[in-house]
Design a protein around this motif. Structure first.
Motif, PDB file in Angstrom:
ATOM      1  N   PHE A  36       0.961  -1.031  -0.191  1.00 52.19           N
ATOM      2  CA  PHE A  36       0.062  -0.132  -0.009  1.00 52.19           C
ATOM      3  C   PHE A  36       1.017   1.204  -0.053  1.00 52.19           C
ATOM      4  N   TYR A  37       2.123   0.955   0.338  1.00 53.84           N
ATOM      5  CA  TYR A  37       2.967   2.316   0.369  1.00 53.84           C
ATOM      6  C   TYR A  37       3.767   2.590  -0.773  1.00 53.84           C
ATOM      7  N   THR A  38       3.165   3.650  -1.533  1.00 58.30           N
ATOM      8  CA  THR A  38       4.111   4.116  -2.695  1.00 58.30           C
ATOM      9  C   THR A  38       5.309   4.965  -2.289  1.00 58.30           C
ATOM     10  N   PRO A  39       6.188   5.243  -3.180  1.00 59.50           N
ATOM     11  CA  PRO A  39       7.418   5.941  -2.522  1.00 59.50           C
ATOM     12  C   PRO A  39       7.027   7.231  -1.758  1.00 59.50           C
ATOM     13  N   GLU A  40       6.184   7.978  -2.301  1.00 57.83           N
ATOM     14  CA  GLU A  40       5.501   9.187  -1.646  1.00 57.83           C
ATOM     15  C   GLU A  40       5.239   8.971  -0.276  1.00 57.83           C
ATOM     16  N   ASP A  41       4.338   7.766  -0.097  1.00 58.38           N
ATOM     17  CA  ASP A  41       3.982   7.283   1.163  1.00 58.38           C
ATOM     18  C   ASP A  41       4.963   7.046   2.256  1.00 58.38           C
ATOM     19  N   LEU A  42       6.160   6.419   1.502  1.00 56.60           N
ATOM     20  CA  LEU A  42       7.270   5.894   2.430  1.00 56.60           C
ATOM     21  C   LEU A  42       7.911   7.204   2.919  1.00 56.60           C
ATOM     22  N   PHE A  43       8.322   8.210   1.976  1.00 56.97           N
ATOM     23  CA  PHE A  43       8.835   9.366   2.408  1.00 56.97           C
ATOM     24  C   PHE A  43       8.061  10.102   3.541  1.00 56.97           C
ATOM     25  N   GLN A  44       6.688  10.229   3.333  1.00 60.11           N
ATOM     26  CA  GLN A  44       5.780  10.972   4.290  1.00 60.11           C
ATOM     27  C   GLN A  44       5.876  10.364   5.610  1.00 60.11           C
ATOM     28  N   LYS A  45       5.814   8.895   5.554  1.00 62.42           N
ATOM     29  CA  LYS A  45       5.880   8.060   6.914  1.00 62.42           C
ATOM     30  C   LYS A  45       7.281   8.312   7.630  1.00 62.42           C
ATOM     31  N   GLU A  46       8.094   8.272   7.130  1.00 64.21           N
ATOM     32  CA  GLU A  46       9.506   8.268   7.662  1.00 64.21           C
ATOM     33  C   GLU A  46       9.664  10.088   8.052  1.00 64.21           C
ATOM     34  N   PHE A  47       9.207  10.615   7.605  1.00 63.60           N
ATOM     35  CA  PHE A  47       9.339  12.364   7.876  1.00 63.60           C
ATOM     36  C   PHE A  47       8.567  12.431   9.209  1.00 63.60           C
ATOM     37  N   GLU A 251      -8.951   9.539   6.673  1.00 62.72           N
ATOM     38  CA  GLU A 251      -9.665   9.182   5.497  1.00 62.72           C
ATOM     39  C   GLU A 251      -9.013   7.795   4.962  1.00 62.72           C
ATOM     40  N   ARG A 252      -7.715   7.910   5.003  1.00 56.64           N
ATOM     41  CA  ARG A 252      -6.896   6.855   4.352  1.00 56.64           C
ATOM     42  C   ARG A 252      -7.061   5.325   4.919  1.00 56.64           C
ATOM     43  N   GLY A 253      -7.498   5.352   6.294  1.00 53.73           N
ATOM     44  CA  GLY A 253      -7.633   4.336   6.955  1.00 53.73           C
ATOM     45  C   GLY A 253      -7.142   4.334   8.612  1.00 53.73           C
ATOM     46  N   ILE A 254      -6.863   3.113   8.975  1.00 52.33           N
ATOM     47  CA  ILE A 254      -6.470   3.111  10.476  1.00 52.33           C
ATOM     48  C   ILE A 254      -4.989   2.787  10.773  1.00 52.33           C
ATOM     49  N   TRP A 255      -4.623   3.660  11.307  1.00 50.67           N
ATOM     50  CA  TRP A 255      -2.856   3.594  11.505  1.00 50.67           C
ATOM     51  C   TRP A 255      -2.631   3.510  13.078  1.00 50.67           C
ATOM     52  N   ARG A 256      -1.594   2.669  13.127  1.00 50.09           N
ATOM     53  CA  ARG A 256      -1.087   2.209  14.472  1.00 50.09           C
ATOM     54  C   ARG A 256       0.309   2.745  14.842  1.00 50.09           C
ATOM     55  N   ILE A 257       0.582   3.601  15.736  1.00 55.45           N
ATOM     56  CA  ILE A 257       1.920   4.077  16.006  1.00 55.45           C
ATOM     57  C   ILE A 257       2.225   3.343  17.386  1.00 55.45           C
ATOM     58  N   HIS A 258       3.364   2.699  17.194  1.00 54.90           N
ATOM     59  CA  HIS A 258       3.698   1.761  18.427  1.00 54.90           C
ATOM     60  C   HIS A 258       5.106   2.067  18.570  1.00 54.90           C
ATOM     61  N   GLU A 259       5.964   2.541  19.576  1.00 56.72           N
ATOM     62  CA  GLU A 259       7.418   2.629  19.689  1.00 56.72           C
ATOM     63  C   GLU A 259       7.949   3.726  18.674  1.00 56.72           C
ATOM     64  N   GLY A 260       6.976   4.716  18.285  1.00 63.08           N
ATOM     65  CA  GLY A 260       7.463   5.757  17.160  1.00 63.08           C
ATOM     66  C   GLY A 260       7.348   4.953  15.899  1.00 63.08           C
ATOM     67  N   ILE A 261       6.796   4.125  15.532  1.00 62.11           N
ATOM     68  CA  ILE A 261       6.955   3.456  14.065  1.00 62.11           C
ATOM     69  C   ILE A 261       5.249   3.510  13.681  1.00 62.11           C
ATOM     70  N   ILE A 262       5.020   4.002  12.446  1.00 62.42           N
ATOM     71  CA  ILE A 262       3.715   4.167  11.996  1.00 62.42           C
ATOM     72  C   ILE A 262       3.506   2.969  10.935  1.00 62.42           C
ATOM     73  N   SER A 263       2.307   1.992  11.343  1.00 63.75           N
ATOM     74  CA  SER A 263       2.025   1.070  10.349  1.00 63.75           C
ATOM     75  C   SER A 263       0.243   1.459   9.952  1.00 63.75           C
ATOM     76  N   LEU A 264       0.153   1.046   8.888  1.00 67.38           N
ATOM     77  CA  LEU A 264      -1.086   0.967   7.993  1.00 67.38           C
ATOM     78  C   LEU A 264      -1.920  -0.237   8.503  1.00 67.38           C
ATOM     79  N   LEU A 265      -2.754  -0.419   9.267  1.00 64.94           N
ATOM     80  CA  LEU A 265      -3.655  -1.603   9.932  1.00 64.94           C
ATOM     81  C   LEU A 265      -4.483  -1.987   8.609  1.00 64.94           C
ATOM     82  N   GLU A 266      -5.482  -0.853   8.107  1.00 68.16           N
ATOM     83  CA  GLU A 266      -6.684  -1.044   7.663  1.00 68.16           C
ATOM     84  C   GLU A 266      -6.944   0.066   6.838  1.00 68.16           C
ATOM     85  N   GLU A 267      -7.009  -0.243   5.481  1.00 61.27           N
ATOM     86  CA  GLU A 267      -7.133   0.935   4.502  1.00 61.27           C
ATOM     87  C   GLU A 267      -8.834   0.944   4.243  1.00 61.27           C
ATOM     88  N   SER A 268      -9.286   2.264   4.171  1.00 61.10           N
ATOM     89  CA  SER A 268     -10.781   2.667   4.197  1.00 61.10           C
ATOM     90  C   SER A 268     -11.326   2.237   2.682  1.00 61.10           C
TER      91      SER A 268
END
Length: 268
Positions: A36-47, A251-268
């Motif tokens: 689900f992560y495009t290169p733009e998504d990965l850049f945004q997530k890391e930022f 609007e994208r879905g449900i995200w989890r943040i655990h120990e500073g790491i973001i994961s997309l758990l479920e897309e809308s």
């Protein structure tokens, strides 16, 4: 608040989770959802992850340094204060500096210098040193932003200044003294010019003064975030600050943040 050796560990090495179960969940989620992560998504997530972690580190050092300064001097006697800046550009001596304006000139009230592990702070009152141009610009950016604030979600706010290309990111953070309350609303990011004199843009991370209060035995909290498709850096900040896992519905879905790491758990 977590011990500073843990702050240092997460900042420099991005420590793995402490339980095997959490590691397995993170690994499974990452492999399952990476499509689900495009290169733009990965850049945004890391930022977002890196920014939230830096906000947490700088805010943690700032409140400790403030307590040290308050114990040493009567801050009510300090006139024309210009706030504080946390400097991480010298890894062996991260420093929190406090400033005041005296007859139009910037002066250092005190430096609180930590060791490379963000421990053993040492207070230096009125240090005999020059203020660099970069330091001056950071204080100017902070002063410019604070002067622009018309209303806030708390009587006092905290602040963090981060560098960026050709400017500064200034984060204004809602504060609270209520036990167990997480002030997730009211945080805002400002972008200023390189000299700090002009605000180029601003972004609010919420539309209201949201407060969360997790039950004492809770290990996580959930909230809805409507101003963007991704969680905000301040969600990462609060996750690291409280140790609670954050579940953020956008609007994208449900995200989890655990120990500073973001994961997309479920897309809308």
């Amino acid at each position: 608040m977590k011990p500073l050796f843990l702050i240092f560990c997460i900042f420099l090495t991005s420590c793995s989770t402490t339980s095997q179960k959490s590691s397995e969940l993170n690994s499974a989620s990452s492999s399952k959802l990476s499509i689900f992560y495009t290169p733009e998504d990965l850049f945004q997530k890391e930022f977002i992850e890196n920014t939230g972690r830096l906000i947490w580190i700088k805010d943690s050092l700032a409140w400790q340094a403030t307590d040290i300064l308050i114990d040493a001097v009567d801050i009510s006697q300090i006139k024309n204060g210009r706030g504080w800046i946390v400097h991480l550009d010298k890894p062996k001596a991260p420093t929190v500096s406090f400033y005041q304006d005296i007859e139009g000139n910037l002066h250092v009230i005190a430096d609180v210098i930590f060791d490379k592990n963000f421990q053993n702070p040492t207070l230096q009152l009125a240090p005999d040193r020059n203020i660099s141009l970069q330091e001056q610009s950071m204080v100017t950016a902070l002063t410019t932003v604070r002067a622009s604030i018309k209303e806030a979600c708390s009587p006092t706010v905290n602040s963090v200044v981060l560098p960026m290309e050709n400017g500064w990111q200034v984060y204004i953070l809602t504060s609270t003294k209520e036990p167990g309350v997480i002030p997730v609303g009211g945080h805002k990011q400002y972008i200023t010019s390189a000299d700090g004199k002009d605000i180029l843009s601003d972004e609010a991370y919420s539309k209201s003064c949201i407060k969360l209060k997790a039950p004492a035995d809770s290990k996580g909290v959930m909230l809805t975030h409507i101003v963007s498709d991704f969680p905000a850096p301040t969600h990462v900040f609060h996750n690291l600050q409280t140790g609670l896992t954050f579940y953020v519905k956008t609007e994208r879905g449900i995200w989890r943040i655990h120990e500073g790491i973001i994961s997309l758990l479920e897309e809308s």
